[in-house]
Design a protein around this motif. Structure first.
Motif, PDB file in Angstrom:
ATOM      1  N   ARG A 157      13.750 117.584  30.738  1.00  0.00           N
ATOM      2  CA  ARG A 157      13.510 117.993  29.367  1.00  0.00           C
ATOM      3  C   ARG A 157      13.211 117.129  28.439  1.00  0.00           C
ATOM      4  N   ALA A 158      13.861 116.233  29.319  1.00  0.00           N
ATOM      5  CA  ALA A 158      14.208 114.402  29.507  1.00  0.00           C
ATOM      6  C   ALA A 158      12.531 113.882  29.088  1.00  0.00           C
ATOM      7  N   ALA A 159      11.456 114.517  30.416  1.00  0.00           N
ATOM      8  CA  ALA A 159      10.444 114.445  30.511  1.00  0.00           C
ATOM      9  C   ALA A 159       9.222 114.742  30.173  1.00  0.00           C
ATOM     10  N   GLY A 160       9.696 115.650  28.945  1.00  0.00           N
ATOM     11  CA  GLY A 160       8.928 116.311  28.802  1.00  0.00           C
ATOM     12  C   GLY A 160       8.792 117.806  28.742  1.00  0.00           C
ATOM     13  N   THR A 161       9.282 118.500  29.729  1.00  0.00           N
ATOM     14  CA  THR A 161       9.070 119.884  29.882  1.00  0.00           C
ATOM     15  C   THR A 161      10.311 120.956  29.173  1.00  0.00           C
ATOM     16  N   LEU A 162       9.043 121.967  28.485  1.00  0.00           N
ATOM     17  CA  LEU A 162       9.584 123.249  27.772  1.00  0.00           C
ATOM     18  C   LEU A 162      10.825 123.639  28.748  1.00  0.00           C
ATOM     19  N   VAL A 163      12.050 124.151  28.179  1.00  0.00           N
ATOM     20  CA  VAL A 163      12.834 124.485  29.062  1.00  0.00           C
ATOM     21  C   VAL A 163      13.318 126.309  27.674  1.00  0.00           C
ATOM     22  N   THR A 164      13.565 127.629  28.153  1.00  0.00           N
ATOM     23  CA  THR A 164      13.449 128.340  27.083  1.00  0.00           C
ATOM     24  C   THR A 164      14.748 129.469  28.049  1.00  0.00           C
ATOM     25  N   MET A 165      15.689 129.819  27.179  1.00  0.00           N
ATOM     26  CA  MET A 165      16.201 130.838  28.383  1.00  0.00           C
ATOM     27  C   MET A 165      16.631 132.300  27.448  1.00  0.00           C
ATOM     28  N   ASP A 166      16.452 133.056  28.321  1.00  0.00           N
ATOM     29  CA  ASP A 166      16.453 134.624  27.882  1.00  0.00           C
ATOM     30  C   ASP A 166      17.907 134.925  28.018  1.00  0.00           C
ATOM     31  N   LEU A 167      18.525 136.325  27.930  1.00  0.00           N
ATOM     32  CA  LEU A 167      19.594 136.764  28.549  1.00  0.00           C
ATOM     33  C   LEU A 167      19.598 138.321  29.322  1.00  0.00           C
ATOM     34  N   LEU A 168      20.270 139.168  29.769  1.00  0.00           N
ATOM     35  CA  LEU A 168      19.827 140.525  30.662  1.00  0.00           C
ATOM     36  C   LEU A 168      20.759 141.499  29.600  1.00  0.00           C
ATOM     37  N   SER A 169      22.121 140.931  29.651  1.00  0.00           N
ATOM     38  CA  SER A 169      23.395 142.117  29.982  1.00  0.00           C
ATOM     39  C   SER A 169      23.774 141.934  28.111  1.00  0.00           C
ATOM     40  N   GLU A 170      24.803 142.708  28.265  1.00  0.00           N
ATOM     41  CA  GLU A 170      26.143 142.777  26.990  1.00  0.00           C
ATOM     42  C   GLU A 170      26.502 142.820  26.908  1.00  0.00           C
ATOM     43  N   MET A 171      27.487 142.065  28.040  1.00  0.00           N
ATOM     44  CA  MET A 171      29.028 142.134  28.413  1.00  0.00           C
ATOM     45  C   MET A 171      29.606 141.190  27.930  1.00  0.00           C
ATOM     46  N   PRO A 172      30.317 140.219  27.164  1.00  0.00           N
ATOM     47  CA  PRO A 172      30.705 139.239  27.066  1.00  0.00           C
ATOM     48  C   PRO A 172      31.080 138.093  27.500  1.00  0.00           C
ATOM     49  N   ASP A 173      31.622 138.637  28.635  1.00  0.00           N
ATOM     50  CA  ASP A 173      32.315 137.727  29.822  1.00  0.00           C
ATOM     51  C   ASP A 173      31.383 136.832  30.105  1.00  0.00           C
ATOM     52  N   LEU A 174      30.365 137.699  30.961  1.00  0.00           N
ATOM     53  CA  LEU A 174      29.087 136.904  31.211  1.00  0.00           C
ATOM     54  C   LEU A 174      28.257 136.523  30.629  1.00  0.00           C
ATOM     55  N   LEU A 175      27.570 136.456  28.865  1.00  0.00           N
ATOM     56  CA  LEU A 175      27.139 136.212  28.067  1.00  0.00           C
ATOM     57  C   LEU A 175      27.952 134.753  27.579  1.00  0.00           C
ATOM     58  N   GLY A 176      29.725 134.966  28.137  1.00  0.00           N
ATOM     59  CA  GLY A 176      29.725 133.475  27.499  1.00  0.00           C
ATOM     60  C   GLY A 176      29.969 132.571  28.787  1.00  0.00           C
ATOM     61  N   LEU A 177      29.814 132.679  30.064  1.00  0.00           N
ATOM     62  CA  LEU A 177      29.783 131.876  31.194  1.00  0.00           C
ATOM     63  C   LEU A 177      28.323 131.579  30.693  1.00  0.00           C
ATOM     64  N   ALA A 178      26.903 132.220  29.390  1.00  0.00           N
ATOM     65  CA  ALA A 178      25.242 132.155  30.068  1.00  0.00           C
ATOM     66  C   ALA A 178      25.410 130.472  28.836  1.00  0.00           C
TER      67      ALA A 178
END
Length: 305
Positions: A157-178
């Motif tokens: 990112r510091a070098a100019g690369t764009l980083v995006t993130m999507d998710l898959l589940s709807e499980m609170p514990d896993l989303l908390g980790l992400a």
């Protein structure tokens, strides 16, 4: 202009329309059945190629017949699969989706090799050369929540690369980790339920603002037929959906991500790029499967003119 997608790879088996599951050994005739390359990394990779990007995908599949199909269909669409690991003795992730007449999509799912993706599966040299990196499903590829990966994301990112993130589940514990990824990405693109569960908030704007406070440049919450909510340091903006005849909502989030990333790579600002994502998602909703209805960038732009 290489885009790298990292994360979840799934084979979807879809049928429509399905109003009920038959009892016993009864048969119900449907109009259409399709097998597609899907998941937050694979499905987005296919859509990104259709929108004119050069795409490499990273993650894992089994060494079974479904894995052979997944690799073949991704390659047929033009995705570079040379960095997709094949796991001996493991199953390829797959979902069976009986699509309701209104486009709803209940599912039966085998997580498969996605759960075993590790930092060793990633080509860090290529990630350092990428124009953009899309992280798809970091809530289920938990081994990637690694300090070395976070450091790499900060470096690119510091070098100019764009980083995006999507998710898959709807499980609170896993989303908390992400959520640990948020300081290390530019934009996160959850759906409404994921945003609320991830942030522990009932109100969608409150949830988005809480996630924004963790460090990304923007949070884009997809809201189905209500469009999306774009929250950045400049404030919040609603982007309306485009009215369309909905056949199947599978993969609309992946298409939104692909359109959004493509828009940013073409120099659009965040709200404009969100409209590119909206248009891509509306096209996918018109057919069966995660890439149906999406043909090329011209088709997306024609909806915005």
């Amino acid at each position: 202009m290489t885009v790298v997608t990292v994360g979840v790879h799934i084979v979807d088996i879809l049928a429509r329309p399905v109003s009920h599951i038959p009892g016993g050994q009864d048969t119900v005739l449907v109009e259409e059945i399709r097998l597609t390359a899907a998941g937050s990394a694979a499905g987005t990779a296919v859509d990104l190629v259709k929108l004119g990007n050069e795409v490499v995908t990273m993650g894992a599949a089994g060494d079974d017949e479904l894995g052979d199909f997944l690799v073949a269909v991704l390659a047929k669409h033009g995705v570079d699969v040379s960095r997709l690991a094949r796991r001996a003795g493991e199953r390829t992730a797959a979902s069976i989706l009986p699509i309701r007449p209104d486009g709803g999509r209940p599912s039966f799912h085998v997580p498969g090799a996605n759960l075993g993706v590790t930092p060793a599966d990633l080509d860090t040299g290529l990630l350092r050369r990428a124009r953009a990196i899309h992280l798809g499903g970091m809530d289920v590829t938990f081994a990637l929540a690694d300090p070395a990966i976070f450091a790499l994301l900060d470096e690119v990112r510091a070098a100019g690369t764009l980083v995006t993130m999507d998710l898959l589940s709807e499980m609170p514990d896993l989303l908390g980790l992400a959520r640990a990824f948020l300081p290390h990405v530019d934009y996160v693109l959850p759906n409404e339920s994921q945003a609320r569960l991830m942030a522990g908030a009932d109100d969608v704007r409150e949830a988005a603002e809480a996630l924004l406070a963790d460090g990304p440049r923007g949070v884009l919450v997809t809201l189905g037929e209500q469009g999306s909510l774009v929250v950045t340091g400049a404030g919040a903006e609603r982007v309306p959906a485009i009215k369309t005849e909905v056949a199947d909502t599978t993969g609309c989030g992946d298409a939104y991500c692909a359109g959004f990333v493509t828009g940013l790579l073409h120099g659009q600002d965040v709200p404009a790029a969100a409209r590119w994502g909206t248009a891509a998602a509306s096209l996918v909703a018109t057919g069966l499967g995660s890439d149906a209805g999406l043909t090329d960038l011209d088709a997306v732009l024609s909806l915005l003119s």
